[in-house]
Every structure is written in structure tokens, then in C-alpha cells.
Design an enzyme around this catalytic site. Structure first.
Site, PDB file in Angstrom:
ATOM      1  N   LYS A   1      35.350  62.769  47.897  1.00  0.00           N
ATOM      2  CA  LYS A   1      34.298  63.207  47.012  1.00  0.00           C
ATOM      3  C   LYS A   1      34.260  62.338  45.759  1.00  0.00           C
ATOM      4  O   LYS A   1      33.328  62.408  44.967  1.00  0.00           O
ATOM      5  CB  LYS A   1      34.558  64.665  46.590  1.00  0.00           C
ATOM      6  CG  LYS A   1      34.846  65.607  47.742  1.00  0.00           C
ATOM      7  CD  LYS A   1      35.376  66.938  47.211  1.00  0.00           C
ATOM      8  CE  LYS A   1      36.169  67.618  48.301  1.00  0.00           C
ATOM      9  NZ  LYS A   1      36.884  68.776  47.820  1.00  0.00           N
ATOM     10  N   GLY A   2      35.294  61.535  45.575  1.00  0.00           N
ATOM     11  CA  GLY A   2      35.472  60.820  44.322  1.00  0.00           C
ATOM     12  C   GLY A   2      34.360  59.865  43.933  1.00  0.00           C
ATOM     13  O   GLY A   2      34.101  59.633  42.764  1.00  0.00           O
TER      14      GLY A   2
ATOM     15  N   ASP B   1      43.913  51.774  45.258  1.00  0.00           N
ATOM     16  CA  ASP B   1      45.286  51.758  44.755  1.00  0.00           C
ATOM     17  C   ASP B   1      46.140  50.909  45.702  1.00  0.00           C
ATOM     18  O   ASP B   1      46.193  49.696  45.568  1.00  0.00           O
ATOM     19  CB  ASP B   1      45.775  53.209  44.639  1.00  0.00           C
ATOM     20  CG  ASP B   1      47.129  53.323  43.973  1.00  0.00           C
ATOM     21  OD1 ASP B   1      47.619  52.312  43.449  1.00  0.00           O
ATOM     22  OD2 ASP B   1      47.699  54.425  43.966  1.00  0.00           O
TER      23      ASP B   1
ATOM     24  N   ARG C   1      36.758  66.102  37.823  1.00  0.00           N
ATOM     25  CA  ARG C   1      35.741  65.182  38.362  1.00  0.00           C
ATOM     26  C   ARG C   1      34.523  65.118  37.444  1.00  0.00           C
ATOM     27  O   ARG C   1      33.783  64.151  37.444  1.00  0.00           O
ATOM     28  CB  ARG C   1      35.275  65.648  39.749  1.00  0.00           C
ATOM     29  CG  ARG C   1      36.336  65.583  40.840  1.00  0.00           C
ATOM     30  CD  ARG C   1      35.682  65.811  42.197  1.00  0.00           C
ATOM     31  NE  ARG C   1      36.628  66.142  43.247  1.00  0.00           N
ATOM     32  CZ  ARG C   1      37.309  65.250  43.961  1.00  0.00           C
ATOM     33  NH1 ARG C   1      37.163  63.969  43.724  1.00  0.00           N
ATOM     34  NH2 ARG C   1      38.131  65.645  44.907  1.00  0.00           N
TER      35      ARG C   1
HETATM   36  P1  IMP Z   1      44.914  54.025  48.208  1.00  0.00           P
HETATM   37  O1  IMP Z   1      44.732  54.475  49.619  1.00  0.00           O
HETATM   38  O2  IMP Z   1      46.361  53.995  47.801  1.00  0.00           O
HETATM   39  O3  IMP Z   1      44.197  52.726  47.883  1.00  0.00           O
HETATM   40  O4  IMP Z   1      44.326  55.153  47.273  1.00  0.00           O
HETATM   41  C1  IMP Z   1      42.987  55.384  47.145  1.00  0.00           C
HETATM   42  C2  IMP Z   1      42.673  56.867  46.972  1.00  0.00           C
HETATM   43  O5  IMP Z   1      43.693  57.544  46.251  1.00  0.00           O
HETATM   44  C3  IMP Z   1      41.395  57.022  46.158  1.00  0.00           C
HETATM   45  O6  IMP Z   1      40.268  57.154  46.992  1.00  0.00           O
HETATM   46  C4  IMP Z   1      41.678  58.255  45.335  1.00  0.00           C
HETATM   47  O7  IMP Z   1      41.230  59.407  46.018  1.00  0.00           O
HETATM   48  C5  IMP Z   1      43.174  58.347  45.224  1.00  0.00           C
HETATM   49  N1  IMP Z   1      43.693  57.840  43.929  1.00  0.00           N
HETATM   50  C6  IMP Z   1      44.432  56.736  43.717  1.00  0.00           C
HETATM   51  N2  IMP Z   1      44.733  56.585  42.426  1.00  0.00           N
HETATM   52  C7  IMP Z   1      44.143  57.623  41.781  1.00  0.00           C
HETATM   53  C8  IMP Z   1      44.094  58.020  40.382  1.00  0.00           C
HETATM   54  O8  IMP Z   1      44.611  57.383  39.459  1.00  0.00           O
HETATM   55  N3  IMP Z   1      43.377  59.146  40.127  1.00  0.00           N
HETATM   56  C9  IMP Z   1      42.757  59.900  41.092  1.00  0.00           C
HETATM   57  N4  IMP Z   1      42.783  59.559  42.392  1.00  0.00           N
HETATM   58  C10 IMP Z   1      43.487  58.432  42.734  1.00  0.00           C
HETATM   59 MG    MG Z   2      40.973  61.939  45.255  1.00  0.00          MG
END
Ligand code: IMP
Ligand code: MG
Length: 198
Positions: free
Chosen positions: A54-55, A105, A167
Site C-alpha cells: 500500500k506504500g 531497501d 501513512r
Molecule cells: P526491501 O525488500 O528490503 O527492498 O524492502 C522494501 C520494502 O520494505 C518496502 O516496500 C517497504 O514496505 C519496506 N520498508 C523498507 N524500509 C522501510 C522504512 O524505512 N519505512 C517503512 N517501510 C520500509
Molecule cells: Mg510497508
């Protein structure tokens, strides 16, 4: 009590923010730039913006309005794909896809998503993310359009949540550690699996 609404410390979401990283104005200015770039790159194409639920919802809304082209918008719940990356006889997506993400991330979520989408053999596939934590990726991903690089800290607002909250903040801010310190799980740990809600 004011206009029938109670204002108390507990109801103020801004008080949980340690520092505002990106103001509403900075976000909108950057989105205008990204929108111009995408407009230039996709003229005459069959553009479909695909937002991750949803982000990325606030971001994709503002981004779409900054793009001066005919386009379609769709959303994808990463969790709904479960573990099945195998697809048999799926219908091709005859569109130029741009995945719209809130934050990258480790790269795990995006890598997974791109694997799934490639099986649908879209005309083209690119990525647009508002935020990049710039940390070493577990999975390498190319970010075609990127808004801001931010430090490796847990942020909320403008779509990003902690435990489904915050959010609705109009800016991106660093959450006070005291908010999640008492929790069993760190916020980062909650988002490790792409099978979870992103
Ligand atoms: P990744 O799979 O490690 O690249 O993480 C991506 C997902 O993790 C994003 O779509 C977010 O939902 C969540 N995420 C990563 N870092 C944050 C943060 O600092 N705040 C909120 N959600 C995060
Ligand atoms: Mg999230």
C-alpha cells in the site's frame, strides 16, 4: 475539544517523528522532475504505472498527475503473489510497465516483483522509486527513476508505515525509536519478506 474533535497528545501523529527528512514541497518538486522525465521517455508508448500496495499509493497518485501522457494505473499487492513465481500459460501484458515503489531497501521485494512480471513478457519494464536507502543490496536491481537517497534509518509518512500507521503524514520523517523500542520486532524485520505486505 475543538469542532467536536478531541486533541490530545496521544492523537498527534507528528509527535512520534524525530526529524522531517523530506518536506511536502521537496517531495512534490522531485515528483514534477520525475514526471517530466517519464513523459519524455514514454511518448508514443503504451504506459502502465504499476504501484505496489500500500506504500506507493500517495506517490503513484502524484506521479501520474505529473506525467503528461495517456496512461493506465494499476496496483499490485506483493503479498497476493505468495511464493508462486512459476506461472503456466499466463496472459502477456502488452504494456510498457513502470513499477512504482515507495522505497527500496535490500532490493528483495523489487527483485521478486520483477521476476514475476518478466514472465508476463511486458513490452518493457522499468522501475521508479521515491526513496532509495542506498544500502548494500541483497538482490541487485536497476533503479531507472529515483527520487531521493536517504540514510539507512526507519522512515514513515507519505505512504510509508510502521505497523500500518503514519501513512497519512504529508512528509517523510524518521520515526522516534521509542515508538518501536518496546515492540518485539524491529520495523526493518517486519518487512524482510516480499511475501509480506509492502
Ligand atoms: P526491501 O525488500 O528490503 O527492498 O524492502 C522494501 C520494502 O520494505 C518496502 O516496500 C517497504 O514496505 C519496506 N520498508 C523498507 N524500509 C522501510 C522504512 O524505512 N519505512 C517503512 N517501510 C520500509
Ligand atoms: Mg510497508
Amino acid at each position: 475539544m475543538k469542532n467536536g474533535i478531541y486533541y490530545s497528545q496521544e492523537l498527534d501523529i507528528h509527535q512520534d517523528i524525530q526529524e522531517i527528512l523530506l518536506t511536502t514541497e521537496e517531495i512534490q518538486e522531485k515528483i514534477a522532475e520525475l514526471g517530466k522525465q517519464i513523459t519524455g521517455d514514454y511518448t508514443g508508448k503504451n504506459l502502465l504505472l504499476l504501484g505496489t500496495l500500500k506504500g506507493a499509493v500517495p506517490f503513484i497518485g502524484d506521479l501520474a498527475r505529473a506525467i503528461n501522457l495517456p496512461l493506465e494505473i494499476d496496483y499490485m499487492a506483493v503479498s497476493s503473489y505468495g511464493n508462486s513465481t512459476q506461472s503456466s500459460g499466463v496472459v502477456r501484458i502488452l504494456k510498457d510497465l513502470v513499477i512504482v515503489e515507495d522505497i527500496i531497501d535490500s532490493g528483495h521485494t523489487l527483485h521478486y516483483l520483477m521476476d514475476v512480471l518478466r514472465q508476463r513478457k511486458p513490452l518493457s519494464l522499468r522501475v521508479c522509486t521515491l526513496l532509495d536507502k542506498g544500502r548494500e543490496r541483497i538482490k541487485p536491481v536497476k533503479l531507472d527513476y529515483m527520487g531521493f537517497q536517504i540514510p539507512d534509518q526507519f522512515v514513515v509518512g507519505y505512504g510509508l508505515d510502521y505497523a500500518q500507521r503514519y501513512r497519512n503524514l504529508p512528509y517523510v520523517g524518521i520515526l522516534k525509536p521509542s515508538v518501536y523500542e518496546d515492540d518485539m520486532t524491529e520495523p526493518q524485520k517486519q518487512h524482510q519478506s516480499p511475501a509480506e505486505d509492502a
